[in-house]
Motif scaffolding. Structure first.
Motif, PDB file in Angstrom:
ATOM      1  N   VAL A  90       0.845  -1.204   0.000  1.00 28.39           N
ATOM      2  CA  VAL A  90       0.000   0.000   0.000  1.00 28.39           C
ATOM      3  C   VAL A  90       0.877   1.250   0.000  1.00 28.39           C
ATOM      4  N   ILE A  91       1.916   1.236   0.825  1.00 26.64           N
ATOM      5  CA  ILE A  91       2.811   2.395   0.903  1.00 26.64           C
ATOM      6  C   ILE A  91       3.553   2.588  -0.416  1.00 26.64           C
ATOM      7  N   ALA A  92       4.035   1.500  -0.994  1.00 25.09           N
ATOM      8  CA  ALA A  92       4.773   1.599  -2.263  1.00 25.09           C
ATOM      9  C   ALA A  92       3.869   2.085  -3.392  1.00 25.09           C
ATOM     10  N   GLN A  93       2.650   1.542  -3.469  1.00 24.32           N
ATOM     11  CA  GLN A  93       1.727   1.964  -4.520  1.00 24.32           C
ATOM     12  C   GLN A  93       1.329   3.421  -4.344  1.00 24.32           C
ATOM     13  N   GLY A  94       1.142   3.846  -3.107  1.00 23.32           N
ATOM     14  CA  GLY A  94       0.816   5.246  -2.852  1.00 23.32           C
ATOM     15  C   GLY A  94       1.950   6.172  -3.263  1.00 23.32           C
ATOM     16  N   ARG A 133       1.749   8.940  -6.113  1.00 20.79           N
ATOM     17  CA  ARG A 133       2.058  10.342  -5.825  1.00 20.79           C
ATOM     18  C   ARG A 133       3.115  10.857  -6.797  1.00 20.79           C
ATOM     19  N   ALA A 134       4.127  10.037  -7.050  1.00 16.79           N
ATOM     20  CA  ALA A 134       5.178  10.445  -7.993  1.00 16.79           C
ATOM     21  C   ALA A 134       4.596  10.676  -9.382  1.00 16.79           C
ATOM     22  N   LEU A 135       3.684   9.809  -9.776  1.00 19.00           N
ATOM     23  CA  LEU A 135       3.069   9.955 -11.093  1.00 19.00           C
ATOM     24  C   LEU A 135       2.165  11.180 -11.151  1.00 19.00           C
ATOM     25  N   MET A 136       1.312  11.345 -10.139  1.00 20.07           N
ATOM     26  CA  MET A 136       0.363  12.467 -10.146  1.00 20.07           C
ATOM     27  C   MET A 136       1.061  13.825 -10.032  1.00 20.07           C
ATOM     28  N   THR A 137       2.226  13.862  -9.409  1.00 19.12           N
ATOM     29  CA  THR A 137       2.932  15.138  -9.264  1.00 19.12           C
ATOM     30  C   THR A 137       3.938  15.362 -10.392  1.00 19.12           C
ATOM     31  N   ASN A 138       4.062  14.405 -11.278  1.00 19.05           N
ATOM     32  CA  ASN A 138       4.979  14.525 -12.409  1.00 19.05           C
ATOM     33  C   ASN A 138       4.383  15.497 -13.433  1.00 19.05           C
ATOM     34  N   PRO A 139       5.082  16.573 -13.753  1.00 20.14           N
ATOM     35  CA  PRO A 139       4.548  17.561 -14.700  1.00 20.14           C
ATOM     36  C   PRO A 139       4.259  16.971 -16.084  1.00 20.14           C
ATOM     37  N   VAL A 140       5.050  16.004 -16.500  1.00 22.92           N
ATOM     38  CA  VAL A 140       4.817  15.381 -17.805  1.00 22.92           C
ATOM     39  C   VAL A 140       3.484  14.626 -17.794  1.00 22.92           C
ATOM     40  N   VAL A 144      -2.235  14.238 -19.251  1.00 22.11           N
ATOM     41  CA  VAL A 144      -3.651  14.076 -18.883  1.00 22.11           C
ATOM     42  C   VAL A 144      -4.450  15.282 -19.364  1.00 22.11           C
ATOM     43  N   ALA A 145      -3.937  16.465 -19.117  1.00 18.88           N
ATOM     44  CA  ALA A 145      -4.638  17.681 -19.551  1.00 18.88           C
ATOM     45  C   ALA A 145      -4.766  17.723 -21.067  1.00 18.88           C
ATOM     46  N   ASP A 146      -3.689  17.396 -21.763  1.00 15.41           N
ATOM     47  CA  ASP A 146      -3.727  17.391 -23.231  1.00 15.41           C
ATOM     48  C   ASP A 146      -4.733  16.379 -23.766  1.00 15.41           C
ATOM     49  N   LEU A 147      -4.737  15.201 -23.166  1.00 14.00           N
ATOM     50  CA  LEU A 147      -5.674  14.165 -23.606  1.00 14.00           C
ATOM     51  C   LEU A 147      -7.118  14.603 -23.368  1.00 14.00           C
ATOM     52  N   TYR A 148      -7.372  15.184 -22.207  1.00 13.58           N
ATOM     53  CA  TYR A 148      -8.721  15.646 -21.905  1.00 13.58           C
ATOM     54  C   TYR A 148      -9.147  16.746 -22.876  1.00 13.58           C
ATOM     55  N   LEU A 149      -8.258  17.680 -23.145  1.00 12.89           N
ATOM     56  CA  LEU A 149      -8.567  18.763 -24.088  1.00 12.89           C
ATOM     57  C   LEU A 149      -8.776  18.214 -25.501  1.00 12.89           C
ATOM     58  N   HIS A 150      -7.982  17.238 -25.882  1.00  7.82           N
ATOM     59  CA  HIS A 150      -8.140  16.609 -27.190  1.00  7.82           C
ATOM     60  C   HIS A 150      -9.515  15.948 -27.306  1.00  7.82           C
ATOM     61  N   LEU A 151      -9.917  15.250 -26.259  1.00  4.29           N
ATOM     62  CA  LEU A 151     -11.235  14.602 -26.280  1.00  4.29           C
ATOM     63  C   LEU A 151     -12.349  15.646 -26.346  1.00  4.29           C
ATOM     64  N   LEU A 200      -5.558   6.622  -8.782  1.00  3.82           N
ATOM     65  CA  LEU A 200      -4.275   7.099  -8.257  1.00  3.82           C
ATOM     66  C   LEU A 200      -4.489   7.916  -6.979  1.00  3.82           C
ATOM     67  N   ASP A 201      -5.511   8.764  -6.965  1.00  2.00           N
ATOM     68  CA  ASP A 201      -5.820   9.538  -5.759  1.00  2.00           C
ATOM     69  C   ASP A 201      -6.173   8.621  -4.592  1.00  2.00           C
TER      70      ASP A 201
END
Length: 115
Positions: A34-38, A42-49, A54-61, A96-97
């Motif tokens: 649980v700690i490792a997955q969290g 967190r690393a993924l969600m805070t990654n600017p790339v 995600v934002a680009d994909l949402y805007l594209h859709l 992820l959240d």
């Protein structure tokens, strides 16, 4: 003969001890997962790339949805597909959240039990 009895007693005691510790080991392993997955989430969600993707994909859709014309033959199926993709994107972010929240809750609980 005596040696065999001593060894049998030793191995029986060892097996009993391992069986008694198995639930504790399993619980610790699950907590570590649980700690490792969290942490990974967190690393993924805070990654600017990732955030940008995600934002680009949402805007594209959104743009694709806005560009559809009701007169196109496959309009309904395309709208459904786009809406499904948006739902999937939101579900991934929610998952992820949730992993991050589970990690934070577990770490808080572990700190409280250590005090």
């Amino acid at each position: 003969m005596l040696r065999e009895k001593i060894l049998r007693i030793f191995f029986t005691a060892r097996d009993l001890g391992e069986r008694m510790l198995k639930p504790e080991r399993e619980e610790r392993r699950q907590q570590q997962n649980v700690i490792a997955q969290g942490a990974e989430s967190r690393a993924l969600m805070t990654n600017p790339v990732f955030q940008s993707a995600v934002a680009d994909l949402y805007l594209h859709l959104e743009a694709e949805l806005d560009s559809l014309e009701p007169t196109q033959g496959d309009y309904d199926s395309r709208v459904q597909w786009i809406l499904a993709q948006r739902r999937a994107l939101r579900q991934v972010c929610a998952l992820l959240d949730n992993k991050i929240a589970a990690q934070e809750q577990l770490e808080t609980t572990l700190k409280e039990t250590q005090e």
